[in-house]
Design a protein around this motif. Structure first.
Motif, PDB file in Angstrom:
ATOM      1  N   VAL A 146      40.182  30.612  26.785  1.00  0.00           N
ATOM      2  CA  VAL A 146      41.132  31.509  27.442  1.00  0.00           C
ATOM      3  C   VAL A 146      42.081  30.680  28.287  1.00  0.00           C
ATOM      4  O   VAL A 146      41.659  29.989  29.216  1.00  0.00           O
ATOM      5  CB  VAL A 146      40.403  32.543  28.329  1.00  0.00           C
ATOM      6  CG1 VAL A 146      41.415  33.498  28.961  1.00  0.00           C
ATOM      7  CG2 VAL A 146      39.379  33.310  27.511  1.00  0.00           C
ATOM      8  N   THR A 345      43.271  32.436  23.182  1.00  0.00           N
ATOM      9  CA  THR A 345      44.106  33.551  23.619  1.00  0.00           C
ATOM     10  C   THR A 345      44.329  33.467  25.122  1.00  0.00           C
ATOM     11  O   THR A 345      43.578  32.809  25.842  1.00  0.00           O
ATOM     12  CB  THR A 345      43.450  34.904  23.281  1.00  0.00           C
ATOM     13  OG1 THR A 345      44.326  35.966  23.657  1.00  0.00           O
ATOM     14  CG2 THR A 345      42.127  35.084  24.023  1.00  0.00           C
ATOM     15  N   PRO A 348      42.018  37.905  26.705  1.00  0.00           N
ATOM     16  CA  PRO A 348      40.744  37.941  25.983  1.00  0.00           C
ATOM     17  C   PRO A 348      40.077  39.309  25.936  1.00  0.00           C
ATOM     18  O   PRO A 348      38.952  39.428  25.470  1.00  0.00           O
ATOM     19  CB  PRO A 348      39.881  36.981  26.810  1.00  0.00           C
ATOM     20  CG  PRO A 348      40.362  37.183  28.211  1.00  0.00           C
ATOM     21  CD  PRO A 348      41.854  37.397  28.075  1.00  0.00           C
ATOM     22  N   SER A 375      37.413  28.905  30.254  1.00  0.00           N
ATOM     23  CA  SER A 375      38.626  29.343  30.952  1.00  0.00           C
ATOM     24  C   SER A 375      39.406  28.107  31.371  1.00  0.00           C
ATOM     25  O   SER A 375      38.919  27.301  32.172  1.00  0.00           O
ATOM     26  CB  SER A 375      38.252  30.183  32.181  1.00  0.00           C
ATOM     27  OG  SER A 375      39.406  30.524  32.927  1.00  0.00           O
TER      28      SER A 375
END
Length: 957
Positions: A146, A345, A348, A375
């Motif tokens: 992410v 992405t 998420p 992350s």
């Protein structure tokens, strides 16, 4: 700067950067302008490099090195599951790597060394979560990375691909969006970063590109099954001629998420790559070639939106038929005995809504990131929603970076609800509205400033995104072209120029140039950006206008190739588009955006924000023109994303796994609006507020409704009895002083009664007082939220003090001006101060929350965390400590305790004339401790059938 001079500049930059890093490390001293000057002196005096200084500007080198040395990188974090995972990545395995080493060298000239070090560490972390490609047997690792929108995810997965190929992954499939332009753009990036050659279709020879110009050894070139052309996706002709074996170099496939393409790829794998058959299922398997699949924008197109993937007992429906793209992706994975899937992405939500137990016999497990979620933190020069729009803990001043448009400035021209074939009109004519004309002039000023700063050969782009219909986009294209043509004609031929030039001079000097100063003051660090007079701008305007092109982005590969074709001169383009601009596609050098889409889905809205990213050297000339409503929604999104990231950090600190985080996201109270299909929730949504902060920021602007809430608050506080001074808390840090009143151990029934009497505004989509009251009553059944702390909080004393009494208790009213103009409501950005959630903590609780805040601090600039460790506890960590406790430190959980904070807002300070002399506006916030309870409440508010939901989101005519 010519192409050859640019390469000399990059070479000197790379050498100087390496020397600076070495000197800083050996001397243990920070990099200073003086140190940079010394390094450049050394290079300019060196016999091997002194001639290079004759063709580059030393000042430009010096400034670029200062800018790079001022950058900092945040810290990434990972939730992982060690199930069926054998640790394998160590220094020994990394020896002799080719693809990563040349990519690292290539990136030295593109990013600061701090960012390169972070890229190295971050890709190591992700690769280590995958399986060793040399491990025998069957294994399957699925993860999610992410990042922030436009923050460099492509660079991250390019680095990961290089390392995976070095480690021994043989087949690398990159799922690159749904459209040709994004696929081609991704192919170009991977040509430069991994393959080392330009995959030009039908070329006799494929010229070196990117890393291939650093490492000219042809024997290490990876194989490419796709190319950068319009028809460069995986096709039947390629499939019929391709044969691979384990001994060969890695193969790269860059493919669209398209039914035909994926079916073609799956057929080729089944018939040309498989080498064994599973005796139990009869499924053909690839056992000798480990697969790594990268799913770019993995929340888009890849998620199974079908219903009932598991039964009522949580068992997977092995006969379930997933949606087409999801099924094909899973089938490809299911044909490999050794595979790794990594989704990338910035949004998420849909990925984490995937059911963790979803699985079928034909397709294998669903794409839930069961192995890990990483992350990524953003570097200090990243400009994202947190910095542009602020968050609950940080409110930026009203920067001219964002020009908030009222409906009257665009609605006549482009109504929110319009049909295919609509003909936009402004003042009865087929012409751009005044606000769009203003934005085009802002783009002209931006291009002019960049040209004067020596950035004229770099790309500059403008985005116009106002409709999803291509027929309407064409009309917009014609109107924009006509306006640009008119400007160009007047300045190049001096036709009727006097009045226009006087107007533009005043606009530039009084608005645009002053805005540049404000933006630099608030957001620009480590850079010296030069200002220019109108005479300077006027001198380059004709050339700038002559260079501007207006293009429609319709999804063809050519859209992505234009930048590459104009690499040496710099493309100056106004891009008109809709859905094709909404995801993944990078607009190089994006300066100006005119953006009116009003989708209400978090993930879609975030992805439409093409203006987020890096704007080194020109942030002060960037402008975003968008509606009042969009500004508010992006503020909500910044809050929602930050709350989830904070919860993610807390879970990392507690050693949780991806499944536990997935359960938390599914019930997160703020994520009440995303694609209903992706959430598979045609029924009422179940919500928990545990661990959340709720604060009212939207209020009625009708005096009678304001008075009604004031009376309800007056009645509530009157019934509480005597208060204690707010300074009489269990613990107050040294130097703090409070104004207000405090009550302890207030019954939940009193709080519930107050919430049912208080009317929240219908536009406050997250804060619904009746629903919150229902939740408290549900939690009471488990003995939680039964004893409340109530704080009536006043503003610190100052020259604008205004005291009012409520319930017999006097308090200094807060001053909060409206953020945007609305006919039906009064909206503010944020209500509480960061310290407010720490009210009445004990000293051990306060210290434990501070320790956790520092432990989970990521130094992520877009999260407004600053460059220094937090000096007071942050809200999510406070709520975590109260809900979980810290038994090892003797701190018990206090899940029975809720915190209700009450404030009075001065109506005269709202900026709304109609509210003068109204009763004080009552605002409140509630801080809920986290809880393991699975109690939820049913939110009926967002249950809508597909027609209604489609109407809200422009899907239905």
């Amino acid at each position: 700067m010519t192409n050859s001079n640019a390469k000399i500049f990059e070479s000197l930059l790379s050498m100087a950067q390496t020397l600076l890093k070495h000197r800083a490390e050996t001397t243990q001293k920070p990099i200073t302008p003086e140190m940079i000057s010394q390094i450049l002196d050394d290079l300019s005096g060196n016999a091997l490099t002194k001639d290079m200084f004759a063709v580059v500007e030393r000042d430009s080198l010096h400034n670029e090195l200062i800018r790079r040395s001022s950058r900092t990188m945040g810290k990434s974090a990972t939730l992982s599951s060690e199930k069926d995972h054998i640790p394998w990545l160590d220094a020994e395995r990394k020896k002799g790597w080719t693809y990563w080493n040349r990519y690292s060298q290539y990136m030295e000239t593109h990013i600061p060394w701090t960012a390169l070090d972070a890229l190295d560490a971050g890709t190591d972390e992700i690769l280590s979560q995958l399986e060793d490609p040399k491990r025998k047997g069957h294994w399957d690792r699925r993860g999610l990375v992410v990042g922030h929108v436009q923050s460099g995810k492509t660079s991250n997965y390019t680095g990961l691909i290089c390392k995976a190929a070095d480690a021994g992954y043989k087949i690398i499939i990159v799922l690159a969006g749904l459209h040709n332009n994004l696929r081609a753009q991704t192919q170009i990036r991977l040509d430069e970063g991994f393959l080392g050659y330009a995959t030009i279709p039908n070329a006799a020879e494929l010229p070196a590109a990117g890393v291939g110009e650093i490492d000219t050894d042809m024997s290490v070139r990876p194989n490419a099954a796709t190319n950068r052309g319009e028809k460069g996706d995986f096709n039947t002709a390629t499939a019929n001629t391709m044969n691979i074996s384990p001994e060969q170099k890695p193969w790269l496939f860059v493919v669209k998420k398209n039914k035909t393409v994926l079916e073609r790829l799956l057929y080729w794998i089944r018939n040309h790559v498989t080498d064994q058959v599973d005796l139990e299922t009869g499924r053909k398997l690839v056992t000798n070639l480990p697969l790594m699949m990268i799913d770019d924008e993995s929340d888009h197109g890849s998620v199974d939106t079908g219903e009932d993937v598991v039964d009522e007992f949580g068992n997977p429906d092995l006969e379930h038929e997933p949606k087409t793209i999801n099924g094909l992706i899973r089938s490809i994975l299911n044909h490999f005995s050794r595979k790794a899937y990594v989704g990338y992405t910035a949004t998420p939500f849909a990925n984490i809504f995937i059911h963790s137990r979803g699985e079928t016999q034909q397709h294998g497990p669903d794409l839930f990131p069961a192995a890990f979620i990483t992350s990524l933190a953003a570097p200090s020069n990243y400009i994202g929603p947190g910095r542009v729009f602020g968050s609950a803990s940080s409110t930026p001043e009203n920067l001219p970076l964002v020009r908030s448009l009222s409906d009257s400035e665009f609605h006549e021209w482009m109504p929110r609800q319009h049909k295919n074939g609509y003909q936009p009109r402004w003042k009865g004519q087929s012409q751009v509205p005044d606000s769009l004309a203003e934005s085009i002039r802002a783009f002209v000023y931006a291009c002019s400033v960049r040209k004067l700063r020596g950035q004229g050969n770099q790309h500059s782009s403008m985005l116009v995104h106002v409709t999803r219909y291509t027929s309407v986009q064409k009309n917009v294209l014609y109107q924009v072209e006509e306006y640009v043509r008119d400007l160009k004609g007047r300045y190049t031929r001096a036709i009727e120029l006097e009045e226009l030039e006087a107007f533009m001079r005043t606009e530039y000097e009084n608005t645009f140039s002053r805005g540049m100063l404000s933006i630099r003051s608030a957001l620009v660090e480590g850079e010296t950006l030069e200002d220019f007079s109108w005479q300077d701008i006027r001198g380059v305007l004709p050339d700038v206008l002559s260079d501007i092109r207006v293009r429609e982005i319709n999804g063809t590969a050519k859209d992505a190739l234009d930048y590459n074709d104009n690499e040496t001169t710099g493309l100056k383009v106004i891009a008109i588009g809709g859905d094709k601009l909404a995801r993944g596609l990078t607009l190089e050098g994006l300066c100006t955006s005119y953006f009116l889409r009003t989708t209400r889905m978090y993930d879609t809205l975030m992805q439409m924000g093409r203006w987020f990213g890096y704007r080194d050297g020109y942030l002060d000339v960037c402008r975003l023109y968008t509606s009042h409503e969009m500004v508010e929604w992006f503020g909500h999104i910044a809050d929602a994303s930050e709350e989830l990231r904070q919860e993610f950090d807390n879970m990392v600190a507690a050693g949780a796994n991806p499944k536990q985080f997935g359960l938390r996201v599914k019930s997160h109270s703020v994520l009440t609006v995303t694609s209903r299909a992706k959430m598979k929730s045609a029924r009422p949504m179940l919500i928990t507020y545990s661990g959340d902060l709720l604060q009212t920021i939207v209020f009625s602007n009708h005096k009678n409704e304001i008075s009604s809430n004031f009376i309800a608050t007056d009645r509530f506080l009157s019934a509480l009895g005597p208060s204690t001074d707010l300074n009489n808390q269990h613990f107050i840090p040294k130097g703090q002083k409070w104004n207000g009143h405090l009550w302890r151990n207030v019954a939940a029934t009193d709080v519930v009664s107050f919430l049912r009497a208080y009317r929240t505004h219908p536009a406050s989509f997250r804060i619904m007082s009746a629903l919150i009251a229902d939740f408290i009553e549900e939690m009471n059944k488990d003995g939680e939220l039964t004893a409340w702390t109530i704080a009536l909080i006043g503003k610190d004393s100052g020259p604008d003090d205004k005291h009012r009494a409520v319930g017999g208790f006097s308090v200094n009213m807060l001053q909060r001006r409206r953020t945007t103009e609305h006919a039906d409501r009064y909206s503010i950005k944020t209500l509480i101060s960061p310290r407010d959630q720490a009210i009445d903590l004990t000293e051990p609780e306060w210290q434990a929350a501070l320790d956790l805040s520092q432990k989970t601090w990521r130094q992520d600039t877009d999260r407004n965390e600053g460059r220094e460790l937090p000096s007071e506890p942050r809200g999510p960590q406070i709520r975590h400590v109260l809900g979980k406790g810290l038994p090892e430190k003797g701190i018990k959980a206090r899940r029975e305790r809720g915190l209700l904070m009450l404030y009075l807002l001065d109506p005269d300070g709202s900026g709304i004339p109609e509210l003068r002399d109204a009763d004080p506006i009552v605002a409140w916030a509630i801080s809920f401790p986290s809880s393991p309870s699975e109690k939820t409440v049913s939110n009926e508010t967002y249950v809508a059938n597909s027609i209604e939901w489609g109407r809200l989101n422009d899907w239905v005519d």
